[in-house]
Design a protein around this motif. Sequence first.
Motif, PDB file in Angstrom:
ATOM      1  N   VAL A  20     101.077 -17.679  25.651  1.00  0.00           N
ATOM      2  CA  VAL A  20     102.032 -18.782  25.482  1.00  0.00           C
ATOM      3  C   VAL A  20     103.245 -18.496  26.351  1.00  0.00           C
ATOM      4  N   THR A  21     103.629 -19.468  27.158  1.00  0.00           N
ATOM      5  CA  THR A  21     104.854 -19.350  27.940  1.00  0.00           C
ATOM      6  C   THR A  21     106.026 -19.796  27.076  1.00  0.00           C
ATOM      7  N   LEU A  22     106.997 -18.902  26.920  1.00  0.00           N
ATOM      8  CA  LEU A  22     108.221 -19.270  26.202  1.00  0.00           C
ATOM      9  C   LEU A  22     109.256 -19.694  27.226  1.00  0.00           C
ATOM     10  N   ILE A  23     109.956 -20.770  26.953  1.00  0.00           N
ATOM     11  CA  ILE A  23     111.037 -21.159  27.864  1.00  0.00           C
ATOM     12  C   ILE A  23     112.377 -21.130  27.138  1.00  0.00           C
ATOM     13  N   ARG A  24     113.405 -20.793  27.913  1.00  0.00           N
ATOM     14  CA  ARG A  24     114.762 -20.685  27.378  1.00  0.00           C
ATOM     15  C   ARG A  24     115.713 -21.488  28.269  1.00  0.00           C
ATOM     16  N   PRO A  25     115.764 -22.802  28.025  1.00  0.00           N
ATOM     17  CA  PRO A  25     116.611 -23.643  28.884  1.00  0.00           C
ATOM     18  C   PRO A  25     118.069 -23.193  28.898  1.00  0.00           C
ATOM     19  N   GLN A  26     118.540 -22.653  27.771  1.00  0.00           N
ATOM     20  CA  GLN A  26     119.949 -22.258  27.731  1.00  0.00           C
ATOM     21  C   GLN A  26     120.219 -21.112  28.705  1.00  0.00           C
ATOM     22  N   ALA A  27     119.222 -20.253  28.934  1.00  0.00           N
ATOM     23  CA  ALA A  27     119.411 -19.142  29.878  1.00  0.00           C
ATOM     24  C   ALA A  27     119.448 -19.659  31.320  1.00  0.00           C
ATOM     25  N   ALA A  28     118.586 -20.625  31.638  1.00  0.00           N
ATOM     26  CA  ALA A  28     118.603 -21.197  32.995  1.00  0.00           C
ATOM     27  C   ALA A  28     119.890 -21.985  33.221  1.00  0.00           C
ATOM     28  N   ALA A  29     120.347 -22.681  32.187  1.00  0.00           N
ATOM     29  CA  ALA A  29     121.595 -23.458  32.321  1.00  0.00           C
ATOM     30  C   ALA A  29     122.769 -22.525  32.590  1.00  0.00           C
ATOM     31  N   ARG A  30     122.772 -21.391  31.911  1.00  0.00           N
ATOM     32  CA  ARG A  30     123.850 -20.408  32.092  1.00  0.00           C
ATOM     33  C   ARG A  30     123.839 -19.857  33.530  1.00  0.00           C
ATOM     34  N   GLU A 370     109.539 -23.868  23.526  1.00  0.00           N
ATOM     35  CA  GLU A 370     110.949 -23.574  23.748  1.00  0.00           C
ATOM     36  C   GLU A 370     111.478 -22.697  22.616  1.00  0.00           C
ATOM     37  N   VAL A 371     112.166 -21.625  22.981  1.00  0.00           N
ATOM     38  CA  VAL A 371     112.759 -20.755  21.961  1.00  0.00           C
ATOM     39  C   VAL A 371     114.265 -20.668  22.163  1.00  0.00           C
ATOM     40  N   GLU A 372     114.960 -20.229  21.110  1.00  0.00           N
ATOM     41  CA  GLU A 372     116.425 -20.224  21.146  1.00  0.00           C
ATOM     42  C   GLU A 372     117.018 -18.828  21.271  1.00  0.00           C
ATOM     43  N   ASP A 373     116.177 -17.796  21.155  1.00  0.00           N
ATOM     44  CA  ASP A 373     116.758 -16.449  21.230  1.00  0.00           C
ATOM     45  C   ASP A 373     117.082 -16.090  22.684  1.00  0.00           C
ATOM     46  N   GLU A 374     117.758 -14.964  22.869  1.00  0.00           N
ATOM     47  CA  GLU A 374     118.173 -14.536  24.202  1.00  0.00           C
ATOM     48  C   GLU A 374     116.971 -14.040  25.012  1.00  0.00           C
ATOM     49  N   PRO A 375     117.020 -14.192  26.350  1.00  0.00           N
ATOM     50  CA  PRO A 375     115.981 -13.552  27.170  1.00  0.00           C
ATOM     51  C   PRO A 375     116.042 -12.029  27.000  1.00  0.00           C
ATOM     52  N   MET A 376     114.981 -11.323  27.415  1.00  0.00           N
ATOM     53  CA  MET A 376     114.916  -9.886  27.170  1.00  0.00           C
ATOM     54  C   MET A 376     115.943  -9.111  27.979  1.00  0.00           C
ATOM     55  N   TYR A 380     123.677 -12.709  33.041  1.00  0.00           N
ATOM     56  CA  TYR A 380     124.718 -13.705  32.777  1.00  0.00           C
ATOM     57  C   TYR A 380     125.264 -13.657  31.364  1.00  0.00           C
ATOM     58  N   ALA A 381     124.559 -12.990  30.436  1.00  0.00           N
ATOM     59  CA  ALA A 381     124.997 -12.994  29.043  1.00  0.00           C
ATOM     60  C   ALA A 381     126.286 -12.204  28.912  1.00  0.00           C
ATOM     61  N   GLU A 382     127.210 -12.714  28.106  1.00  0.00           N
ATOM     62  CA  GLU A 382     128.508 -12.076  27.908  1.00  0.00           C
ATOM     63  C   GLU A 382     128.870 -12.131  26.432  1.00  0.00           C
ATOM     64  N   PRO A 383     128.853 -11.087  25.692  1.00  0.00           N
ATOM     65  CA  PRO A 383     128.334  -9.766  26.052  1.00  0.00           C
ATOM     66  C   PRO A 383     126.814  -9.738  25.897  1.00  0.00           C
ATOM     67  N   VAL A 384     126.162  -8.769  26.536  1.00  0.00           N
ATOM     68  CA  VAL A 384     124.729  -8.633  26.408  1.00  0.00           C
ATOM     69  C   VAL A 384     124.401  -8.235  24.969  1.00  0.00           C
ATOM     70  N   PRO A 385     123.503  -8.956  24.300  1.00  0.00           N
ATOM     71  CA  PRO A 385     123.170  -8.603  22.912  1.00  0.00           C
ATOM     72  C   PRO A 385     122.670  -7.165  22.819  1.00  0.00           C
ATOM     73  N   ALA A 386     123.171  -6.452  21.827  1.00  0.00           N
ATOM     74  CA  ALA A 386     122.944  -5.007  21.767  1.00  0.00           C
ATOM     75  C   ALA A 386     121.468  -4.637  21.725  1.00  0.00           C
ATOM     76  N   ARG A 387     120.683  -5.340  20.917  1.00  0.00           N
ATOM     77  CA  ARG A 387     119.276  -4.963  20.771  1.00  0.00           C
ATOM     78  C   ARG A 387     118.562  -5.098  22.114  1.00  0.00           C
ATOM     79  N   ARG A 388     118.862  -6.195  22.806  1.00  0.00           N
ATOM     80  CA  ARG A 388     118.197  -6.443  24.077  1.00  0.00           C
ATOM     81  C   ARG A 388     118.626  -5.434  25.133  1.00  0.00           C
ATOM     82  N   LEU A 389     119.927  -5.144  25.151  1.00  0.00           N
ATOM     83  CA  LEU A 389     120.423  -4.191  26.139  1.00  0.00           C
ATOM     84  C   LEU A 389     119.757  -2.836  25.919  1.00  0.00           C
ATOM     85  N   ALA A 390     119.662  -2.436  24.640  1.00  0.00           N
ATOM     86  CA  ALA A 390     119.033  -1.156  24.315  1.00  0.00           C
ATOM     87  C   ALA A 390     117.602  -1.147  24.846  1.00  0.00           C
TER      88      ALA A 390
END
Length: 396
Positions: A20-30, A370-376, A380-390
């Motif tokens: 399944v391809t997940l898309i994150r329009p909010q990440a592309a918009a950012r 379409e999903v709403e969570d942050e890309p891996m 561009y994320a400010e601040p980078v979510p801690a779990r993902r950054l780790a």
Amino acid sequence: MHKHPSALGVATALKPAAPVTLIRPQAAARAARFFAEKFPGRSLYAVKANPSPDLLVTLWESGITHYDVASIAEVRLVARTLPDAKLCFMHPVKAEEAIFEAYHSHGVRTFSLDTIDELEKIMRATNDATDLELCVRLRVSSEHSELSLASKFGAELGETRDLLMATRQAADALGICFHVGSQAMSPVAYTNAIERVRAAIVDAAVTVDIIDVGGGFPSLYPGMEPPELEHYFTAIHRGFESLPVSYSSELWCEPGRALSAEYSSVVVRVERRRGKELYITDGAYGALFDAAHLGWRFPVALLREEDSAADLEGFSFYGPTCDDMDHMVGPFMLPDDVKVGDYIEIGMLGAYGAAMRTGFNGFTSDAVIEVEDEPMASLYAEPVPARRLATVIKLG
Ligand SMILES: *Cc1c(COP(=O)(O)O)cnc(C)c1O
């Protein structure tokens, strides 16, 4: 379009047998807003990185008005999807029929070229139009990039003088463009290429209306963490300002990867485990071409309700086809207790991943959610979510 809050939700609720391809329009918009606001010129989206119409609409709505297209099919697609977009046909070797249709049916006025033959072709196909923006592509080094674009296109130093003078005669606006190669890991790539532009301008003594620094802006992958994009923009701005034509010319760029990489990821299932090899439901003929053929490592995450406590180990992947080449060497870092039936998210596949899926051997899937969570990972994320950054740091 189906929507879900998260990648984990897709795996646990749907248990998909096919990728399944997940898309994150909010990440592309950012990403689009970042380029629209911070690049010191105009940003054209390079459609080949990911031609999904949904993505095109997202980018348009976030400030990207110009599109770099390379085939007549891409011209038609963008013209149909975004009727008010400006299309720039930036493939230096085009079919004459494609130029004809682009000019006469879709209003395309901007074309690139790297030979006199192509210039003549463009003039024939447009009946010697007087409203053309013609960009001469220079060959520049790909030494700072993970993926070379230096062999195929671009006029050599000795050829640029005559070509620039002839194109100046034919064009309403004259541009100079180049491509430093994809996933350029240093801003110096652009500084050096702009020096080539300077030499070509001085040598031909022409006025230039457009300086187009092409694509190559990096994204973030394990083992390939580039400097911040602002450093690229600063280097480009500085180089541009020092050119003798900067007072009268426009600055353009053509990001593909940087605008689309974070847009999508893929959820796959483990069908077999053999030691440190996992047989998964997507592969080299699906969204993992670059993992197979370039040995790129993409970020991965095990999608389980309860996080595994096992240590991370390096795994390689086999894709679903019967072909030995359907192999992604990795290493992809996953908990050592990963097993058949588990789901894995493979991240950062929005650029040159989803777009390259084939139907080889009957293994394909057009499932998109379409999903709403942050890309891996994100530039561009400010601040980078801690779990993902780790996750990214551990994998890098
Ligand atoms: C592929 C391509 C791009 C996009 O390159 P990225 O590395 O994805 O930014 C831009 N311009 C041209 C002419 C291309 O061929």
